[in-house]
Design an enzyme around this catalytic site. Structure first.
Site: not given
Length: 357
Positions: A128, A45, A146
DNA sequence: GATTCGTGGTC
DNA sequence: TGACCAAGAAT
């Protein structure tokens, strides 16, 4: 004409059914039905922030080879982490990655916290990423909103408010659809949908599980959404890079400040980069020498400005410098050079080589 | 809330 | 060729 009403449960059923059949196989994903390794999810991520899946793949695999666990990464030198990150960009991510690994290894004994709130306190993890890790690694109910989410939900609900003003609206619409069951798969399903079907240009609406209920498609404006506020145009900055080489074949590099642009990375010393014209300013050279401008320009574009560097070259005796290191040309690869500086080195070697002949 | 922060691919 | 785009965060 309003689209026919459709229950959230039905939307989710369509989406998960599609996901179970079309789920992408990605290096950081677990097998269907299995829980992914939180370290892998976190690492991926961070790398995926503003970066494409295709670009991240090789970096992700390399990091796991070098540092199989978060504790291995925590014990690494920051220089080694930056070196492995070179080319990925947004180098603050690599510095925060290292900080975060040390926090997890220290505070939590190498175990990632499993709630959005705790994740949010860690370096480099924002709204996020906290939601993404909570959902994907721990299957907690969270909505990682996102760019994919924003695009998908702007189209599903035909939201015409331009970004970034539309962000809170779209986040709310996405959160309203986040299910209690399989929230992690739901999040990844929206991302896969955005990456493969509901793409920015030429969305493949005919293959979309939300083909029928999508309001933007019904209005014929899917490809036009989300709308975006106009962006400022980028100024051009210019500077002189000083390529100093010794008879023994060593070049002068220096380390950039820890924060800011290309923070902590190595560079070919240069003047400041300004919007004013840059003349050869020998007073700003890192060492004394007979500096000559090499023909041509090195061009590079950053997020918010264009850069044009002219390279000056000089052959100098190896000497003590207060700020910099002499690096043998065959060992440049051992240092963390951002892409713009690799361009400078390539240009300098090519042009200086020509001059000599 | 607006700025700052990279890079490679695409059309 | 240049603008846009990609699983955003920090300040």
């Amino acid at each position: 004409m309003a689209a026919p009403p459709i229950a959230p449960q039905e939307l989710n059923r369509l989406l998960l059914d599609w996901y179970d059949r079309h789920r992408r196989r990605l290096p950081w994903r677990a097998e269907p039905g299995k829980r992914a390794d939180p370290y892998h999810v976190w690492l991926s991520e961070i790398m995926l922030q503003q970066t494409t899946v295709a670009t991240v793949g090789p970096y992700f695999r390399r990091f796991l080879e070098l540092w199989p666990t978060v504790e291995d990464l925590a014990a690494a030198d920051l220089d080694a982490v930056l070196h492995s990150w070179q080319g990925l960009g947004y180098y603050a991510r690599a510095r925060n990655l290292h900080k975060c690994a040390q926090a997890v290894a220290g505070r939590h004994g190498g175990v990632f916290p499993d709630t959005e709130a705790e994740l949010l306190t860690l370096p480099g993890i924002g709204a996020y990423t906290a939601a993404a890790i909570a959902a994907i690694a721990f299957d907690r109910k969270a909505t990682p909103a996102d760019g994919n989410f924003e695009r998908v939900f702007a189209r599903l609900h035909a939201v015409e408010t331009p970004l970034p003003d539309a962000k809170p609206i779209l986040r709310g619409l996405a959160a309203a659809l986040t299910p209690e069951r399989r929230p992690g798969d739901h999040a990844q399903a929206v991302m896969d949908l955005g990456a493969t079907i509901c793409t920015p240009r030429s969305p493949k609406c005919m293959a979309c599980p939300w083909h029928e209920p999508c309001e933007a498609r019904n209005l014929g404006i899917a490809a036009d959404l989300p709308r975006k506020s106009p962006k400022k145009q980028k100024p051009t900055r210019r500077g002189i890079a000083f390529w100093a080489v010794t008879p023994g074949g060593a070049a002068l590099l220096r380390r950039r400040p820890e924060s800011g642009l290309l923070g902590g990375m190595m560079e070919v010393p240069s003047t400041d980069w300004t919007e004013a014209d840059s003349a050869l300013a020998e007073a700003e050279a890192p060492v004394k020498g007979e500096w000559r401008l090499l023909p041509g320009l090195v061009r590079h574009t950053f997020t918010h400005f264009h850069l044009e560097l002219t390279v000056a070259s000089a052959s100098v005796a190896e000497q003590k410098v207060t700020d910099g290191v002499w690096v043998p040309l065959d060992r440049l690869g051992e240092h963390a050079l951002p892409t713009v500086m690799k361009k400078v080195v390539t240009h300098a070697l090519a042009q200086a080589g020509k001059q000599k002949r």
